[in-house]
Design an enzyme around this catalytic site. Structure first.
Site, PDB file in Angstrom:
ATOM      1  N   ASP A 149     -39.261  37.363  36.821  1.00  0.00           N
ATOM      2  CA  ASP A 149     -38.292  37.103  35.748  1.00  0.00           C
ATOM      3  C   ASP A 149     -37.009  36.538  36.358  1.00  0.00           C
ATOM      4  O   ASP A 149     -36.523  37.013  37.380  1.00  0.00           O
ATOM      5  CB  ASP A 149     -37.993  38.393  34.974  1.00  0.00           C
ATOM      6  CG  ASP A 149     -37.313  38.112  33.641  1.00  0.00           C
ATOM      7  OD1 ASP A 149     -37.961  38.339  32.601  1.00  0.00           O
ATOM      8  OD2 ASP A 149     -36.146  37.665  33.650  1.00  0.00           O
ATOM      9  N   HIS A 171     -45.861  37.611  26.181  1.00  0.00           N
ATOM     10  CA  HIS A 171     -45.654  37.979  27.579  1.00  0.00           C
ATOM     11  C   HIS A 171     -45.410  39.473  27.682  1.00  0.00           C
ATOM     12  O   HIS A 171     -44.918  40.111  26.740  1.00  0.00           O
ATOM     13  CB  HIS A 171     -44.487  37.191  28.192  1.00  0.00           C
ATOM     14  CG  HIS A 171     -43.220  37.275  27.405  1.00  0.00           C
ATOM     15  ND1 HIS A 171     -42.993  36.504  26.285  1.00  0.00           N
ATOM     16  CD2 HIS A 171     -42.119  38.052  27.557  1.00  0.00           C
ATOM     17  CE1 HIS A 171     -41.800  36.797  25.790  1.00  0.00           C
ATOM     18  NE2 HIS A 171     -41.247  37.749  26.539  1.00  0.00           N
ATOM     19  N   HIS A 188     -43.635  42.332  30.151  1.00  0.00           N
ATOM     20  CA  HIS A 188     -42.720  42.627  31.246  1.00  0.00           C
ATOM     21  C   HIS A 188     -43.321  43.773  32.053  1.00  0.00           C
ATOM     22  O   HIS A 188     -43.712  44.799  31.479  1.00  0.00           O
ATOM     23  CB  HIS A 188     -41.363  43.081  30.709  1.00  0.00           C
ATOM     24  CG  HIS A 188     -40.665  42.076  29.837  1.00  0.00           C
ATOM     25  ND1 HIS A 188     -39.646  41.277  30.290  1.00  0.00           N
ATOM     26  CD2 HIS A 188     -40.837  41.748  28.528  1.00  0.00           C
ATOM     27  CE1 HIS A 188     -39.213  40.497  29.298  1.00  0.00           C
ATOM     28  NE2 HIS A 188     -39.924  40.770  28.218  1.00  0.00           N
TER      29      HIS A 188
HETATM   30  P1  5GP Z   1     -38.251  38.329  25.935  1.00  0.00           P
HETATM   31  O1  5GP Z   1     -36.798  38.594  25.712  1.00  0.00           O
HETATM   32  O2  5GP Z   1     -38.763  37.165  25.102  1.00  0.00           O
HETATM   33  O3  5GP Z   1     -39.137  39.528  25.832  1.00  0.00           O
HETATM   34  O4  5GP Z   1     -38.378  37.929  27.456  1.00  0.00           O
HETATM   35  C1  5GP Z   1     -38.202  36.652  27.950  1.00  0.00           C
HETATM   36  C2  5GP Z   1     -37.935  36.803  29.433  1.00  0.00           C
HETATM   37  O5  5GP Z   1     -38.106  35.540  30.049  1.00  0.00           O
HETATM   38  C3  5GP Z   1     -36.527  37.291  29.761  1.00  0.00           C
HETATM   39  O6  5GP Z   1     -36.597  38.491  30.507  1.00  0.00           O
HETATM   40  C4  5GP Z   1     -35.924  36.138  30.566  1.00  0.00           C
HETATM   41  O7  5GP Z   1     -35.103  36.573  31.625  1.00  0.00           O
HETATM   42  C5  5GP Z   1     -37.148  35.390  31.068  1.00  0.00           C
HETATM   43  N1  5GP Z   1     -36.952  33.979  31.236  1.00  0.00           N
HETATM   44  C6  5GP Z   1     -36.376  33.120  30.333  1.00  0.00           C
HETATM   45  N2  5GP Z   1     -36.389  31.875  30.811  1.00  0.00           N
HETATM   46  C7  5GP Z   1     -36.971  31.928  32.038  1.00  0.00           C
HETATM   47  C8  5GP Z   1     -37.268  30.927  33.038  1.00  0.00           C
HETATM   48  O8  5GP Z   1     -37.002  29.743  32.887  1.00  0.00           O
HETATM   49  N3  5GP Z   1     -37.879  31.361  34.180  1.00  0.00           N
HETATM   50  C9  5GP Z   1     -38.205  32.677  34.383  1.00  0.00           C
HETATM   51  N4  5GP Z   1     -38.793  32.998  35.539  1.00  0.00           N
HETATM   52  N5  5GP Z   1     -37.946  33.635  33.460  1.00  0.00           N
HETATM   53  C10 5GP Z   1     -37.345  33.265  32.307  1.00  0.00           C
END
Ligand code: 5GP
Ligand code: ZN
Length: 116
Positions: A33, A102, A104
């Site tokens: 992440d 996704h 985590h």
């Molecule tokens: P959500 O909030 O949708 O559950 O999680 C999305 C996750 O993707 C977040 O923890 C964020 O830090 C990660 N993320 C967003 N954009 C990128 C990126 O361009 N590269 C990587 N490696 N992680 C990303």
């Protein structure tokens, strides 16, 4: 432009956006992440685009099983013997910001329960 070609995580799978690979097989990709919420924070995704947990069906749920096989493999690979947490955020109230399903994988600190 359709949903898949416009999807950040589809672009990461395709290598169009760089990422730090943690694990990969034919069905699953896992990467670090970019904004880690724990000392170890991997994002695990099916390579095939599924928008969210709401789009899991009898036809594609095998891919989710593959994600959890990858969880067990990564836990061994990364020596997460102290434990870990797997989180899926779904929809607005769930805090989902990327609309490619996704999971985590958070580890290496004492995770509080319930989460905020
Ligand atoms: P959500 O909030 O949708 O559950 O999680 C999305 C996750 O993707 C977040 O923890 C964020 O830090 C990660 N993320 C967003 N954009 C990128 C990126 O361009 N590269 C990587 N490696 N992680 C990303
Ligand atoms: Zn996608």
């Amino acid at each position: 432009m359709n949903e898949m070609t416009d999807c950040l995580f589809c672009k990461i799978v395709a290598g169009e956006i760089p990422s730090t690979k943690i694990y990969e097989d034919d069905y699953v990709y896992a990467f670090a992440d970019i904004d880690p919420k724990a000392p170890f924070h991997a994002i695990i995704i099916p390579k095939e685009h599924i928008s969210s947990a709401n789009e899991i069906t009898a036809e594609n749920s095998g891919l989710i099983a593959k994600v959890f096989e990858a969880v067990a493999t990564i836990a061994k690979q990364e020596n997460l013997e102290n434990g870990y947490r797997v989180v899926n955020n779904c929809g607005e109230d769930g805090g989902q910001t990327v609309h490619h399903i996704h999971f985590h994988l958070l580890a290496r600190r004492n995770l509080q329960w319930p989460p905020g």
